[in-house]
Write a protein that holds these residues in place. Structure first.
Motif, mmCIF file in Angstrom:
data_model
loop_
_atom_site.group_PDB
_atom_site.id
_atom_site.type_symbol
_atom_site.label_atom_id
_atom_site.label_comp_id
_atom_site.label_asym_id
_atom_site.label_seq_id
_atom_site.Cartn_x
_atom_site.Cartn_y
_atom_site.Cartn_z
ATOM 1 N N GLY A 288 -18.077 -4.582 2.982
ATOM 2 C CA GLY A 288 -18.732 -4.396 1.558
ATOM 3 C C GLY A 288 -18.492 -5.305 0.494
ATOM 4 N N SER A 289 -18.359 -6.534 0.723
ATOM 5 C CA SER A 289 -18.021 -7.942 0.220
ATOM 6 C C SER A 289 -18.343 -9.113 0.452
ATOM 7 C CB SER A 289 -16.690 -8.028 0.237
ATOM 8 O OG SER A 289 -16.247 -6.458 -1.442
ATOM 9 N N VAL A 290 -18.753 -10.501 0.425
ATOM 10 C CA VAL A 290 -18.743 -11.409 0.366
ATOM 11 C C VAL A 290 -18.131 -12.188 -0.282
ATOM 12 C CG1 VAL A 290 -20.835 -12.940 0.636
ATOM 13 C CG2 VAL A 290 -21.630 -10.926 0.761
ATOM 14 N N ARG A 291 -17.624 -13.489 0.789
ATOM 15 C CA ARG A 291 -16.480 -14.473 -0.266
ATOM 16 C C ARG A 291 -17.543 -15.664 -0.545
ATOM 17 N NH1 ARG A 291 -10.822 -15.772 1.757
ATOM 18 N NH2 ARG A 291 -11.495 -17.223 0.388
ATOM 19 N N ARG B 23 -16.263 1.907 10.002
ATOM 20 C CA ARG B 23 -15.656 2.110 11.941
ATOM 21 C C ARG B 23 -16.004 0.441 12.380
ATOM 22 N NH1 ARG B 23 -15.860 6.742 16.313
ATOM 23 N NH2 ARG B 23 -14.434 7.680 15.325
ATOM 24 N N GLY B 24 -16.411 -0.472 13.395
ATOM 25 C CA GLY B 24 -16.628 -1.531 13.695
ATOM 26 C C GLY B 24 -15.954 -2.338 15.095
ATOM 27 N N ILE B 25 -16.519 -3.102 15.463
ATOM 28 C CA ILE B 25 -16.252 -3.537 16.614
ATOM 29 C C ILE B 25 -15.099 -4.847 16.343
ATOM 30 C CG2 ILE B 25 -19.035 -3.946 17.789
ATOM 31 C CD1 ILE B 25 -19.508 -5.975 16.621
ATOM 32 N N TYR B 26 -15.010 -5.049 14.739
ATOM 33 C CA TYR B 26 -14.174 -6.425 14.159
ATOM 34 C C TYR B 26 -13.183 -5.777 13.884
ATOM 35 C CZ TYR B 26 -17.911 -9.146 15.628
ATOM 36 O OH TYR B 26 -19.251 -10.159 15.785
ATOM 37 N N GLY B 27 -12.290 -4.702 14.205
ATOM 38 C CA GLY B 27 -10.950 -4.218 14.188
ATOM 39 C C GLY B 27 -10.746 -4.456 12.907
ATOM 40 N N ALA B 28 -10.481 -5.831 12.067
ATOM 41 C CA ALA B 28 -9.872 -6.567 11.914
ATOM 42 C C ALA B 28 -10.008 -6.853 10.072
ATOM 43 C CB ALA B 28 -9.289 -8.014 12.745
ATOM 44 N N GLN B 29 -11.412 -6.190 10.398
ATOM 45 C CA GLN B 29 -12.278 -6.208 8.936
ATOM 46 C C GLN B 29 -11.708 -5.886 7.320
ATOM 47 O OE1 GLN B 29 -15.943 -4.882 9.488
ATOM 48 N NE2 GLN B 29 -17.344 -6.431 9.497
ATOM 49 N N VAL B 30 -11.541 -6.431 6.935
ATOM 50 C CA VAL B 30 -10.846 -5.056 5.744
ATOM 51 C C VAL B 30 -11.603 -4.680 4.609
ATOM 52 C CG1 VAL B 30 -9.770 -5.384 3.442
ATOM 53 C CG2 VAL B 30 -8.702 -6.764 5.870
ATOM 54 N N VAL B 31 -11.966 -3.328 4.062
ATOM 55 C CA VAL B 31 -12.443 -2.266 3.527
ATOM 56 C C VAL B 31 -12.382 -3.355 1.939
ATOM 57 C CG1 VAL B 31 -13.321 -0.292 2.548
ATOM 58 C CG2 VAL B 31 -12.228 -0.740 5.040
ATOM 59 N N GLY B 32 -13.690 -4.178 1.931
ATOM 60 C CA GLY B 32 -13.537 -4.805 0.124
ATOM 61 C C GLY B 32 -13.858 -3.283 -0.664
ATOM 62 N N PHE C 282 -23.104 -14.489 8.618
ATOM 63 C CA PHE C 282 -22.262 -13.383 9.285
ATOM 64 C C PHE C 282 -21.120 -14.146 9.030
ATOM 65 C CE2 PHE C 282 -19.642 -13.515 12.712
ATOM 66 C CZ PHE C 282 -19.682 -11.751 13.443
ATOM 67 N N GLY C 283 -20.789 -15.491 8.683
ATOM 68 C CA GLY C 283 -19.363 -16.235 8.622
ATOM 69 C C GLY C 283 -18.529 -15.302 7.123
ATOM 70 N N LEU C 284 -19.836 -15.393 5.943
ATOM 71 C CA LEU C 284 -19.233 -14.850 4.374
ATOM 72 C C LEU C 284 -18.781 -13.158 4.653
ATOM 73 C CD1 LEU C 284 -21.806 -16.913 2.537
ATOM 74 C CD2 LEU C 284 -19.313 -17.198 2.945
ATOM 75 N N GLU C 285 -19.795 -12.602 5.520
ATOM 76 C CA GLU C 285 -20.207 -11.026 5.183
ATOM 77 C C GLU C 285 -18.568 -10.035 5.655
ATOM 78 O OE1 GLU C 285 -23.598 -8.202 5.037
ATOM 79 O OE2 GLU C 285 -23.590 -9.837 6.297
ATOM 80 N N VAL C 286 -18.626 -10.659 7.192
ATOM 81 C CA VAL C 286 -17.422 -10.004 7.728
ATOM 82 C C VAL C 286 -16.567 -10.079 7.673
ATOM 83 C CG1 VAL C 286 -17.230 -12.310 9.649
ATOM 84 C CG2 VAL C 286 -17.414 -9.647 10.637
ATOM 85 N N LEU C 287 -16.013 -10.711 6.251
ATOM 86 C CA LEU C 287 -14.228 -10.542 6.395
ATOM 87 C C LEU C 287 -14.545 -9.182 5.962
ATOM 88 C CD1 LEU C 287 -13.772 -14.167 4.761
ATOM 89 C CD2 LEU C 287 -13.425 -13.514 7.255
ATOM 90 N N TRP C 288 -15.196 -9.086 4.970
ATOM 91 C CA TRP C 288 -14.607 -7.700 3.987
ATOM 92 C C TRP C 288 -15.958 -6.612 4.037
ATOM 93 C CZ3 TRP C 288 -10.085 -7.691 1.305
ATOM 94 C CH2 TRP C 288 -9.512 -8.996 0.617
ATOM 95 N N THR D 237 -22.535 -5.493 8.846
ATOM 96 C CA THR D 237 -23.382 -7.356 8.318
ATOM 97 C C THR D 237 -24.571 -6.919 7.465
ATOM 98 O OG1 THR D 237 -23.492 -8.187 10.284
ATOM 99 C CG2 THR D 237 -21.171 -8.576 8.923
ATOM 100 N N PRO D 238 -25.227 -5.787 7.062
ATOM 101 C CA PRO D 238 -26.326 -5.952 7.037
ATOM 102 C C PRO D 238 -27.645 -6.579 6.216
ATOM 103 C CG PRO D 238 -25.270 -4.731 5.068
ATOM 104 C CD PRO D 238 -24.414 -5.182 6.309
#
Length: 432
Positions: free
Chosen positions: A188-191, A405-414, A180-186, A371-372
């Motif tokens: 479509g992408s993972v850090r 769309r998402g519950i976390y508006g600061a999520q960036v479209v990767g 979750f911590g890796l996936e929620v930032l972007w 975050t699938p």
């Protein structure tokens, strides 16, 4: 024929030794930092879960508690307006600090989010708990760079690890928490640079929470089913409906927030009016079934089909509660919505009700949080691996149907979900 040497063997011995020493130093460094973050977040989550259980028992013993919603709303509104305007952004504050660092996350966020969430649950607001745990984990992790004189790059990894630790410890799902911590930032992408810190912090946080004697809800373990066209088709249909339900929840929550902001200029009064609306709606329905986390209803959804109105009412109550300014997370209410939606579908789909409830449980959250992967792992950790393919398909399809769309508006479209939305890559969801 002689075997060809590996690429690693072609590297000079000194460089290989340096590489190995560097990897070992990185591992040791993050064993210490990840362990520290996990211990702090796990301890904070343990205390929070114990307190949350206490206020929930009090509320359930006093049916009149929702009458206090307006008063509690005033206290929460005043506290955030005068002492924590920045903290009011919740999880989005942590995401923004990872994407665009600007200031340290204030430690006063802890008492604000903890007190606000407990007060919301005490009086019967429909809210969750993951937001509180994630914010506490992030705020605690962000104190370490100042104490230990760490770099800006280290700070990003610490914040990601803090989010993972908070999520893992509050649900008892270390694998899902780490991802979750890796996936929620972007979207479509993972850090991958934060993989080790996230996994270490999540594992330690979960272990520390359990070491404090704090348990988690036990859900039914699903049995094996033959992979049939009916089963696959059911997973695809449930996933699509979960994605649409997630979009509906996000849209209604934002609409409620806009309405209150437009007609009530003084922010502390918004949760007062919102609390009155929620209390009157509960009184009109004659039930507190949709208060708080709703764990009893979630468990009921696995036992027999629920009426279709149950998930819809939880969506409405949660949007009204969070949209006006009450505190808490969205995730457990999303579990409620999804489990109830899946359970209701058992009336028309020839699949076990427990399987449908489990698919809905993870599907709505996957669509709402984008975050699938984390939600699929959560399904495996909570319900066992026998139905993994169904849970995974549901999460992936829900992710696609929820759109940008998402519950976390600061999520960036990767990486855009669909080719025609590629121009939106690099933008935050709240900018679209």
């Amino acid at each position: 024929m002689p075997s060809r040497p590996s690429l690693f063997a072609l590297i000079p011995v000194r460089l290989r030794a340096l590489y190995t020493a560097s990897a070992g130093a990185f591992l040791l460094r993050w064993l210490l930092l990840g362990g520290l973050i996990g211990a702090l977040a796990g301890t904070a989550s343990a205390g929070f879960l114990v307190a949350l259980d206490g206020v929930t028992r009090w509320r359930e013993a006093h049916a009149w508690a929702p009458a206090l919603l307006p008063a509690a709303g005033l206290l929460i509104g005043l506290a955030y307006h005068y002492f924590g305007q920045v903290a009011g952004r919740g999880n989005n504050l942590i995401l923004d600090e990872i994407h665009r660092p600007s200031r340290a996350i204030p430690l006063r966020l802890l008492p604000l989010v903890l007190g606000g969430t407990l007060l919301t649950h005490l009086v019967g607001g429909s809210a969750g708990r993951e937001g509180t745990a994630v914010q506490m984990g992030g705020a605690l992790a962000d104190q370490l760079p100042r104490w230990l004189r760490l770099t800006a790059a280290d700070r990003r990894l610490l914040l990601i690890a803090g989010m993972s630790a908070g999520f893992a410890s509050v649900f008892g799902t270390p694998l899902a928490g780490a991802v979750f911590g890796l996936e929620v930032l972007w979207l479509g992408s993972v850090r991958y640079d934060a993989v080790l810190p996230s996994f270490l912090a999540a594992a330690v946080a979960d272990a520390v929470t359990r070491a404090w004697g704090v348990g988690h809800t036990a859900y039914p373990v699903l049995g094996a089913l033959p992979l049939t066209p009916t089963l696959l088709g059911g997973a695809l249909l449930v996933g699509a409906l979960c994605g649409l339900a997630a979009r509906g929840f996000i849209g209604l929550t934002h609409a409620v927030g806009r309405v209150y902001a437009r007609f009530i200029a003084y922010p502390p009064l918004r949760p007062v009016v919102g609390g009155a609306v929620v209390a009157l709606l509960m009184w009109g329905l004659g039930t507190t079934r949709y208060s708080g986390l709703g764990i009893p209803v979630i468990l009921e959804a696995f036992q027999h089909p629920l009426p279709p109105a149950v998930w819809a009412w939880k969506l409405v109550f949660t949007a009204l509660t969070l949209g006006c300014g009450f505190r808490g997370g969205e995730v457990t209410p999303l579990f409620f919505m999804g489990a109830a939606l899946g359970s209701a579908l058992a009336a028309v789909l020839p699949l076990p009700v427990a399987l449908l409830a489990a698919m809905g449980f993870v599907g709505v959250f996957a669509g709402a949080a984008n975050t699938p992967l984390a939600c699929t792992l959560m399904g495996l950790e909570l319900f066992g691996g026998q139905a993994g393919i169904c849970l995974g398909l549901t999460c992936v399809v829900a992710y696609g149907f929820s759109g940008h769309r998402g519950i976390y508006g600061a999520q960036v479209v990767g990486q855009a979900k669909h080719p025609h939305r590629q121009p939106e890559e690099g933008q935050r969801l709240n900018e679209l």
